[in-house]
Design a protein around this motif. Structure first.
Motif, PDB file in Angstrom:
ATOM      1  N   THR A 238       0.839  -1.202   0.000  1.00 28.88           N
ATOM      2  CA  THR A 238       0.000   0.000   0.000  1.00 28.88           C
ATOM      3  C   THR A 238       0.875   1.254   0.000  1.00 28.88           C
ATOM      4  O   THR A 238       0.620   2.200  -0.746  1.00 28.88           O
ATOM      5  CB  THR A 238      -0.906   0.028   1.246  1.00 28.88           C
ATOM      6  OG1 THR A 238      -1.608  -1.205   1.325  1.00 28.88           O
ATOM      7  CG2 THR A 238      -1.892   1.172   1.171  1.00 28.88           C
ATOM      8  N   ALA A 241       2.228   1.767  -3.294  1.00 34.87           N
ATOM      9  CA  ALA A 241       1.194   2.193  -4.239  1.00 34.87           C
ATOM     10  C   ALA A 241       0.855   3.665  -4.061  1.00 34.87           C
ATOM     11  O   ALA A 241       0.298   4.290  -4.941  1.00 34.87           O
ATOM     12  CB  ALA A 241      -0.052   1.339  -4.069  1.00 34.87           C
ATOM     13  N   LYS A 242       1.155   4.204  -2.883  1.00 39.23           N
ATOM     14  CA  LYS A 242       0.909   5.621  -2.629  1.00 39.23           C
ATOM     15  C   LYS A 242       1.970   6.497  -3.288  1.00 39.23           C
ATOM     16  O   LYS A 242       1.828   7.712  -3.348  1.00 39.23           O
ATOM     17  CB  LYS A 242       0.950   5.875  -1.123  1.00 39.23           C
ATOM     18  CG  LYS A 242      -0.424   6.045  -0.511  1.00 39.23           C
ATOM     19  CD  LYS A 242      -0.313   6.507   0.923  1.00 39.23           C
ATOM     20  CE  LYS A 242      -0.201   5.353   1.876  1.00 39.23           C
ATOM     21  NZ  LYS A 242      -0.225   5.786   3.277  1.00 39.23           N
TER      22      LYS A 242
ATOM     23  N   MET B  53       0.838  -0.577 -12.236  1.00 38.89           N
ATOM     24  CA  MET B  53       1.422   0.281 -11.207  1.00 38.89           C
ATOM     25  C   MET B  53       2.931   0.067 -11.098  1.00 38.89           C
ATOM     26  O   MET B  53       3.609   0.770 -10.367  1.00 38.89           O
ATOM     27  CB  MET B  53       0.800  -0.018  -9.844  1.00 38.89           C
ATOM     28  CG  MET B  53      -0.670   0.291  -9.750  1.00 38.89           C
ATOM     29  SD  MET B  53      -0.994   2.051  -9.802  1.00 38.89           S
ATOM     30  CE  MET B  53      -0.714   2.511  -8.103  1.00 38.89           C
ATOM     31  N   LEU B  55       4.368  -2.404  -9.562  1.00 41.88           N
ATOM     32  CA  LEU B  55       4.678  -2.835  -8.194  1.00 41.88           C
ATOM     33  C   LEU B  55       5.012  -4.319  -8.243  1.00 41.88           C
ATOM     34  O   LEU B  55       4.354  -5.135  -7.630  1.00 41.88           O
ATOM     35  CB  LEU B  55       3.474  -2.608  -7.277  1.00 41.88           C
ATOM     36  CG  LEU B  55       3.118  -1.158  -6.972  1.00 41.88           C
ATOM     37  CD1 LEU B  55       1.848  -1.078  -6.159  1.00 41.88           C
ATOM     38  CD2 LEU B  55       4.261  -0.495  -6.209  1.00 41.88           C
ATOM     39  N   ASP B  58      11.172  -8.148  -7.553  1.00 40.35           N
ATOM     40  CA  ASP B  58      12.472  -7.702  -8.063  1.00 40.35           C
ATOM     41  C   ASP B  58      12.799  -8.230  -9.450  1.00 40.35           C
ATOM     42  O   ASP B  58      13.175  -7.482 -10.332  1.00 40.35           O
ATOM     43  CB  ASP B  58      13.578  -8.128  -7.092  1.00 40.35           C
ATOM     44  CG  ASP B  58      13.935  -6.976  -6.172  1.00 40.35           C
ATOM     45  OD1 ASP B  58      13.424  -5.874  -6.430  1.00 40.35           O
ATOM     46  OD2 ASP B  58      14.704  -7.185  -5.225  1.00 40.35           O
ATOM     47  N   GLN B  82       7.084   6.688  -9.241  1.00 37.57           N
ATOM     48  CA  GLN B  82       6.641   7.063  -7.898  1.00 37.57           C
ATOM     49  C   GLN B  82       5.750   8.299  -7.924  1.00 37.57           C
ATOM     50  O   GLN B  82       4.873   8.461  -7.090  1.00 37.57           O
ATOM     51  CB  GLN B  82       7.850   7.320  -6.998  1.00 37.57           C
ATOM     52  CG  GLN B  82       8.516   6.044  -6.512  1.00 37.57           C
ATOM     53  CD  GLN B  82       9.880   6.302  -5.893  1.00 37.57           C
ATOM     54  OE1 GLN B  82      10.253   7.442  -5.641  1.00 37.57           O
ATOM     55  NE2 GLN B  82      10.612   5.236  -5.648  1.00 37.57           N
ATOM     56  N   ARG B  85       2.223   6.918  -9.100  1.00 38.22           N
ATOM     57  CA  ARG B  85       1.512   6.107  -8.110  1.00 38.22           C
ATOM     58  C   ARG B  85       0.907   6.972  -7.012  1.00 38.22           C
ATOM     59  O   ARG B  85       1.572   7.833  -6.452  1.00 38.22           O
ATOM     60  CB  ARG B  85       2.479   5.136  -7.425  1.00 38.22           C
ATOM     61  CG  ARG B  85       2.932   4.011  -8.290  1.00 38.22           C
ATOM     62  CD  ARG B  85       3.817   3.087  -7.473  1.00 38.22           C
ATOM     63  NE  ARG B  85       4.736   2.392  -8.347  1.00 38.22           N
ATOM     64  CZ  ARG B  85       6.036   2.290  -8.132  1.00 38.22           C
ATOM     65  NH1 ARG B  85       6.570   2.815  -7.056  1.00 38.22           N
ATOM     66  NH2 ARG B  85       6.790   1.643  -8.987  1.00 38.22           N
ATOM     67  N   GLY B  86      -0.344   6.710  -6.734  1.00 35.42           N
ATOM     68  CA  GLY B  86      -1.010   7.456  -5.672  1.00 35.42           C
ATOM     69  C   GLY B  86      -1.420   8.841  -6.109  1.00 35.42           C
ATOM     70  O   GLY B  86      -2.068   9.559  -5.373  1.00 35.42           O
ATOM     71  N   MET B  91      -4.407   2.672  -6.210  1.00 30.17           N
ATOM     72  CA  MET B  91      -4.825   1.274  -6.163  1.00 30.17           C
ATOM     73  C   MET B  91      -5.416   0.940  -4.807  1.00 30.17           C
ATOM     74  O   MET B  91      -4.965   1.422  -3.771  1.00 30.17           O
ATOM     75  CB  MET B  91      -3.601   0.400  -6.451  1.00 30.17           C
ATOM     76  CG  MET B  91      -3.942  -1.050  -6.639  1.00 30.17           C
ATOM     77  SD  MET B  91      -2.620  -1.896  -7.518  1.00 30.17           S
ATOM     78  CE  MET B  91      -3.249  -3.568  -7.433  1.00 30.17           C
ATOM     79  N   PHE B  93      -6.548  -2.411  -2.387  1.00 30.13           N
ATOM     80  CA  PHE B  93      -6.240  -3.835  -2.324  1.00 30.13           C
ATOM     81  C   PHE B  93      -7.356  -4.633  -1.671  1.00 30.13           C
ATOM     82  O   PHE B  93      -8.301  -4.095  -1.104  1.00 30.13           O
ATOM     83  CB  PHE B  93      -4.928  -4.048  -1.593  1.00 30.13           C
ATOM     84  CG  PHE B  93      -3.778  -3.402  -2.273  1.00 30.13           C
ATOM     85  CD1 PHE B  93      -3.158  -4.017  -3.338  1.00 30.13           C
ATOM     86  CD2 PHE B  93      -3.343  -2.147  -1.892  1.00 30.13           C
ATOM     87  CE1 PHE B  93      -2.112  -3.408  -3.997  1.00 30.13           C
ATOM     88  CE2 PHE B  93      -2.294  -1.527  -2.537  1.00 30.13           C
ATOM     89  CZ  PHE B  93      -1.677  -2.165  -3.595  1.00 30.13           C
ATOM     90  N   SER B  99      -3.962  -4.271   4.775  1.00 28.47           N
ATOM     91  CA  SER B  99      -3.408  -3.304   3.830  1.00 28.47           C
ATOM     92  C   SER B  99      -3.142  -1.940   4.443  1.00 28.47           C
ATOM     93  O   SER B  99      -2.585  -1.064   3.801  1.00 28.47           O
ATOM     94  CB  SER B  99      -4.335  -3.142   2.632  1.00 28.47           C
ATOM     95  OG  SER B  99      -4.398  -4.363   1.924  1.00 28.47           O
ATOM     96  N   LEU B 100      -3.573  -1.752   5.693  1.00 27.38           N
ATOM     97  CA  LEU B 100      -3.272  -0.501   6.376  1.00 27.38           C
ATOM     98  C   LEU B 100      -2.164  -0.744   7.391  1.00 27.38           C
ATOM     99  O   LEU B 100      -2.136  -1.789   8.048  1.00 27.38           O
ATOM    100  CB  LEU B 100      -4.521   0.022   7.092  1.00 27.38           C
ATOM    101  CG  LEU B 100      -5.634   0.555   6.188  1.00 27.38           C
ATOM    102  CD1 LEU B 100      -6.911   0.745   6.980  1.00 27.38           C
ATOM    103  CD2 LEU B 100      -5.215   1.852   5.538  1.00 27.38           C
ATOM    104  N   SER B 113      -0.259  10.487   1.069  1.00 25.93           N
ATOM    105  CA  SER B 113      -0.374  10.720  -0.376  1.00 25.93           C
ATOM    106  C   SER B 113      -0.294  12.214  -0.677  1.00 25.93           C
ATOM    107  O   SER B 113       0.357  12.633  -1.629  1.00 25.93           O
ATOM    108  CB  SER B 113      -1.699  10.186  -0.905  1.00 25.93           C
ATOM    109  OG  SER B 113      -1.887   8.859  -0.522  1.00 25.93           O
TER     110      SER B 113
END
Lengths: 337, 338
Positions: A238, A241-242, B53, B55, B58, B82, B85-86, B91, B93, B99-100, B113
């Protein structure tokens, strides 16, 4: 407010723990074979002389009476008299303990400053060159015995290169700073005595690194594995993604989550280092508690053994309390209860 | 066109070998449009989102072209990505529980953000976060802002995730199974919220799901994926009424219908081939009841069967066009643009 109440409750809880520890050490040290009176008087003592001294030292009283007398003494700031140094134990502790505490704190500082960044780098560059480098570094640190590493350091930096001092806490001719905490670097800073500060700091380097070598290795590896686990988390994705940069994700999100087990380990190694600094102290002629404790045990110097044990236990419990409080500061999911 | 994805292939390194997870995936998303990507687990739908994204793990090899508002973002450096993104693309999830970040307050996580992509002052950011919380339908926003994720319910956390994704008013919102971890009533609320936000902001949404109910609820257009390839794309009503690809038909038959008591729900026999053992021809051939000889050897191309409705199946392939027998993954670059 919650935090203060929590700390207060934990401090109250320390009392029964300390009582338990004092009972245990008192009874163990008094029931092991060996007669302090005989040791004090030496091989030529007569049985009558020994008996007289035992009576004088109170060794013939029942154990619980002796224990009561001892606890009563503690409340009056009296830990008894060392039979070996012929000094009040409390004075001995005051003299030797700050040196050990200073060395241990310094070693812990090095450990944190090197171990944690190494672990983080190692995890973020997994299986790449920096990871391999820190792996070898950590392995060497853990695998090398402290006394041997200490001797190598002495040989190289003191004897061959002559750039660092090899023994004691201060250079000859430098007088100790005014006593506040007993830790020379701290006292020198507090009193603005820069000559003493420089000298004390230089003397800390070799024994500090020697003491820290093992813990740096352990902390590096622990940080690495903990961070690797955290970096797999959904909330790291997350954060990416930010639009957070790699460092922001690493230090802003991952490290705080990954640091918990590292702090636990730090607390444990701190206690360990305090009690086990005797090897390093011997190699570097560091006038600390480790050597004092070993002497006390060798000469069945019960009051000294008791004093050292209680002091280390107290410190260990305190460190534990600090660590638990830190958990609560770091993780809002833990409630103070 | 908001997003244009052209021939995107993705290979991931597994046990020392690269295996192809996505094979020439192409689709597009318009402003104010919700495009669903459906398919069973492992068909590459989440990997498609993560590729957009960037993401990715590797050791990933990403080919093809991705354009966001005519910018070729697939050629961007990581540092440049970067900034996307955001900001232009964000995105959401699947699991709002994990996810937090558990150690940061809700407000701090949404604010991040804004901190990264705008030059708002601290007070302005706080005001904006409170507005965002209101926008996603969360009550008592000025208290919520200082609370931690563990103090909130699953539905509230997913609303937080949405607020976080909406912070910089993205042009494109990618949702990776946003309702899968929520219970049904909360699911409906979240979907409604997303429809509402889309109406208000005219952003494009990619909705990744395996739940055809969700597709029916929010999507305008659907892309069906199977084993790393797009097999069918159509407007949502068309797809439900008139599915063409045998795999899509199978999916439709597996939906239970209210009021119709069936002995057994439809299912598709067999399993998805692994990336290491992809068949030479159509990837669905082994499980397909209508498979012909040509299906086993030749890869079908996307063919128009109706306006806006395309599918990659030999049943509908223009018989006049001859295809190279050993086409495999080396198909013409325009495969999906017939």
């Amino acid at each position: 407010m919650d935090a203060l109440r929590y700390v207060f409750k934990r401090i109250l809880l320390m009392i029964p723990i300390l009582i338990g520890i004092s009972i245990l050490t008192f009874f163990i040290s008094n029931t092991i074979p060996g007669d302090p009176a005989r040791l004090i008087l030496g091989p030529k003592a007569t049985p009558d002389g020994i008996e007289e001294l035992r009576e004088e030292m109170g060794l013939n009283d029942p154990l619980y009476v002796q224990y009561g007398r001892y606890v009563n003494g503690i409340f009056h700031g009296d830990l008894g008299e060392s039979t070996y140094s012929q000094q009040p134990v409390i004075d001995d502790l005051e003299r030797y303990f700050p040196a050990t505490l200073e060395l241990t704190l310094f070693a812990m500082l090095i450990t944190v400053l090197i171990g944690i960044p190494f672990g983080v780098i190692s995890a973020s560059k997994k299986d790449k060159l920096p990871d391999q480098f820190t792996r070898v570094f950590a392995l060497l640190g853990v695998a090398m015995p402290a006394f041997w590493l200490g001797l190598l350091f002495l040989l190289l930096f003191y004897l061959k290169l002559g750039i660092l001092p090899g023994s004691g806490r201060l250079d000859n001719g430098v007088s100790p700073p005014d006593m506040i905490t007993g830790m020379y670097t701290v006292d020198a800073l507090l009193t603005g005595n820069m000559v003493a500060f420089k000298s004390a700091l230089i003397h800390l380097i070799l024994p500090g690194i020697t003491q820290a070598a093992v813990t740096i290795g352990m902390i590096t590896r622990m940080t690495r594995s903990s961070m690797l686990e955290v970096l797999q988390s959904d909330y790291i994705r997350t954060a990416q993604a930010k639009g957070g940069s790699e460092n922001r994700v690493l230090y802003g999100h991952a490290l705080r989550n990954g640091i918990m087990p590292v702090i636990t380990l730090l607390g444990m190694t701190f206690g360990h280092a305090l009690g086990g600094s005797v090897l390093v102290e011997s190699v570097f002629s560091w006038p600390g508690l480790g050597k004092y404790a070993v002497n006390a045990i060798t000469y069945l110097d019960f009051p000294a053994v008791m004093g050292v044990t209680l002091l280390i236990a107290l410190l260990f419990i305190t460190v534990n309390l600090i660590i638990d409080t830190m958990y609560h500061l770091i993780d809002p999911r833990l409630k103070y209860n | 066109m908001l997003l244009d994805v052209k021939d995107v292939s993705l290979s991931l390194k597994r046990e020392g070998k690269y295996s192809k997870i996505l094979d020439q995936v192409s689709f597009h998303v318009n402003n104010g449009e919700t495009v669903g990507i459906v398919g069973e687990s492992g068909c590459g739908k989440s990997m498609t989102a993560l590729s957009l994204m960037r993401l990715l793990p590797d050791k990933a090899k990403l080919d093809g072209e991705i354009r966001l508002e005519d910018e070729l973002i697939s050629s961007y450096s990581n540092r440049k990505m970067q900034k996307i993104r955001g900001n232009q693309a964000s995105m959401i999830f699947q699991d709002p529980l994990t996810s937090l970040n558990p150690l940061h307050t809700v407000g701090k996580q949404i604010e991040e953000s804004l901190l990264l992509h705008t030059s708002l002052s601290k007070q302005e950011r706080r005001k904006r976060v409170i507005k965002l919380l209101n926008d996603v339908g969360l009550p008592r926003a000025d208290e919520l802002i200082d609370e931690y994720p563990h103090q909130l319910s699953g539905g509230m956390r997913q609303r937080i995730m949405i607020a976080m994704a909406m912070a910089c008013e993205p042009k494109l919102l990618i949702c990776d199974e946003p309702t899968t971890a929520l219970d049904v009533t909360v699911q409906a609320q979240i979907l409604e919220l997303m429809n509402e936000l889309k109406e208000r902001t005219r952003m494009g949404i990619i909705m990744i799901t395996h739940d055809l109910g969700v597709v029916a609820e929010v999507c305008d257009r659907v892309i069906v994926m199977y084993a790393g390839k797009v097999v069918e794309t159509a407007p949502v009503e068309e797809l439900f009424e008139n599915p063409k690809h045998p795999y899509t038909k199978g999916l439709m038959q597996s939906i239970p219908k209210l009021g119709i008591r069936k002995q057994m729900l439809g299912s598709i026999a067999g399993t998805v081939p692994s990336p290491e053992n992809m068949p030479a021809g159509c990837r669905f051939a082994d499980r397909c009841s209508q498979a012909m000889d040509v299906c086993k050897t030749n890869v079908p191309q996307m063919t128009q069967v109706k306006k806006n409705h395309k599918t990659a199946c030999w049943l509908y392939e223009n018989k006049g066009v001859k295809k190279d027998a050993a086409a495999g993954s080396e198909q013409p670059k325009t495969a999906f643009y017939l």
